[in-house]
Write a protein that holds these residues in place. Structure first.
Motif, PDB file in Angstrom:
ATOM      1  N   PRO A  79       0.810  -1.225   0.000  1.00 58.45           N
ATOM      2  CA  PRO A  79       0.000   0.000   0.000  1.00 58.45           C
ATOM      3  C   PRO A  79       0.842   1.273   0.000  1.00 58.45           C
ATOM      4  O   PRO A  79       1.685   1.469   0.868  1.00 58.45           O
ATOM      5  CB  PRO A  79      -0.806  -0.110   1.305  1.00 58.45           C
ATOM      6  CG  PRO A  79      -0.729  -1.547   1.694  1.00 58.45           C
ATOM      7  CD  PRO A  79       0.607  -2.031   1.207  1.00 58.45           C
ATOM      8  N   ASP A  85      -3.117   6.018  -4.508  1.00 56.18           N
ATOM      9  CA  ASP A  85      -3.293   5.153  -3.343  1.00 56.18           C
ATOM     10  C   ASP A  85      -3.939   5.919  -2.199  1.00 56.18           C
ATOM     11  O   ASP A  85      -3.524   7.017  -1.847  1.00 56.18           O
ATOM     12  CB  ASP A  85      -1.938   4.590  -2.884  1.00 56.18           C
ATOM     13  CG  ASP A  85      -1.411   3.523  -3.828  1.00 56.18           C
ATOM     14  OD1 ASP A  85      -2.227   2.919  -4.531  1.00 56.18           O
ATOM     15  OD2 ASP A  85      -0.184   3.301  -3.851  1.00 56.18           O
ATOM     16  N   ASP A  88      -0.860   5.005   2.518  1.00 57.52           N
ATOM     17  CA  ASP A  88       0.570   4.953   2.226  1.00 57.52           C
ATOM     18  C   ASP A  88       1.316   4.357   3.414  1.00 57.52           C
ATOM     19  O   ASP A  88       1.581   5.039   4.410  1.00 57.52           O
ATOM     20  CB  ASP A  88       1.106   6.354   1.921  1.00 57.52           C
ATOM     21  CG  ASP A  88       2.556   6.336   1.447  1.00 57.52           C
ATOM     22  OD1 ASP A  88       3.149   5.225   1.357  1.00 57.52           O
ATOM     23  OD2 ASP A  88       3.107   7.414   1.185  1.00 57.52           O
ATOM     24  N   LYS A  89       1.656   3.075   3.320  1.00 58.74           N
ATOM     25  CA  LYS A  89       2.337   2.384   4.409  1.00 58.74           C
ATOM     26  C   LYS A  89       3.847   2.624   4.390  1.00 58.74           C
ATOM     27  O   LYS A  89       4.562   2.114   5.258  1.00 58.74           O
ATOM     28  CB  LYS A  89       2.066   0.879   4.333  1.00 58.74           C
ATOM     29  CG  LYS A  89       0.595   0.484   4.365  1.00 58.74           C
ATOM     30  CD  LYS A  89      -0.030   0.664   5.720  1.00 58.74           C
ATOM     31  CE  LYS A  89      -1.457   0.131   5.737  1.00 58.74           C
ATOM     32  NZ  LYS A  89      -2.112   0.310   7.040  1.00 58.74           N
TER      33      LYS A  89
END
Length: 200
Positions: A79, A85, A88-89
């Protein structure tokens, strides 16, 4: 684990074995251990401290999960990284508290490994497990690291005298993850936990 490592004599050079918890063809490790965070941390410590070359599948560091049924379920996009997206990891603000804890745990141990040859090329010595507690050491001319795994469902105490061959004259243990120091004596181990120490 003890039995597998005791068979290292079958390999020409076991330090060249690639170690992994999961990959794109098998279920993700966090799911395999039932999303148990203590088991996850134990697996990460084993992966990054055992002899061999560790391989980590993307997303393990943020607790990505799923079972390989079919394989595509364990190949989800990480992610973040694209303007479209929604999550946002890649940044701490995009991860939840548990994901950040996992990320920081992996980062701390991976950085230690990167900066200390003892976990890269050090020798390994393991001791026969007793009462559900497994102990091994990585060591070289510079440092000694001790890994202690309590596999019991209850807390346990570990007397350290039988590890004198590797402990030698060291007096204290530095917890590599928390930076806390404790005196080498009797260790109190919570249930289902693994510790990694640097002997000092």
């Amino acid at each position: 684990m003890y039995s597998v490592l005791a068979s290292d004599y079958q390999y020409k050079d076991p330090t060249r074995n690639v170690l992994f918890l999961d990959n794109h063809d098998i279920s993700r490790f966090y799911s395999v251990v039932g999303e148990d965070f203590n088991k996850f941390k134990s697996g990460i410590i084993l992966l990054l401290s055992l002899r061999g070359i560790p391989q980590m599948y993307y997303g393990t560091e943020i607790l990505m999960k799923n079972f390989a049924n079919p394989d595509g379920k364990v190949r989800d996009d990480f992610p973040g990284g694209w303007a479209t997206d929604k999550v946002d990891k890649f940044v701490s603000s995009g991860r939840n508290e548990k994901e950040n804890e996992a990320f920081n745990f992996v980062k701390k141990l991976a950085t230690y490994r990167k900066n200390n040859s003892v976990l890269q090329t050090g020798k390994m010595m393991q001791f026969v497990p007793e009462k559900g507690i497994y102990v091994y050491f990585r060591y070289d001319a510079k440092k000694t690291v001790m890994v202690v795994m309590n596999t019991n469902d209850e807390a346990a105490e570990l007397e350290t005298q039988r590890f004198a061959e590797r402990i030698g004259k060291h007096q204290t243990l530095l917890n590599i993850i928390t930076d806390q120091k404790i005196v080498i004596n009797k260790l109190t181990l919570p249930a289902k936990t693994t510790y990694i120490f640097e002997l000092q």
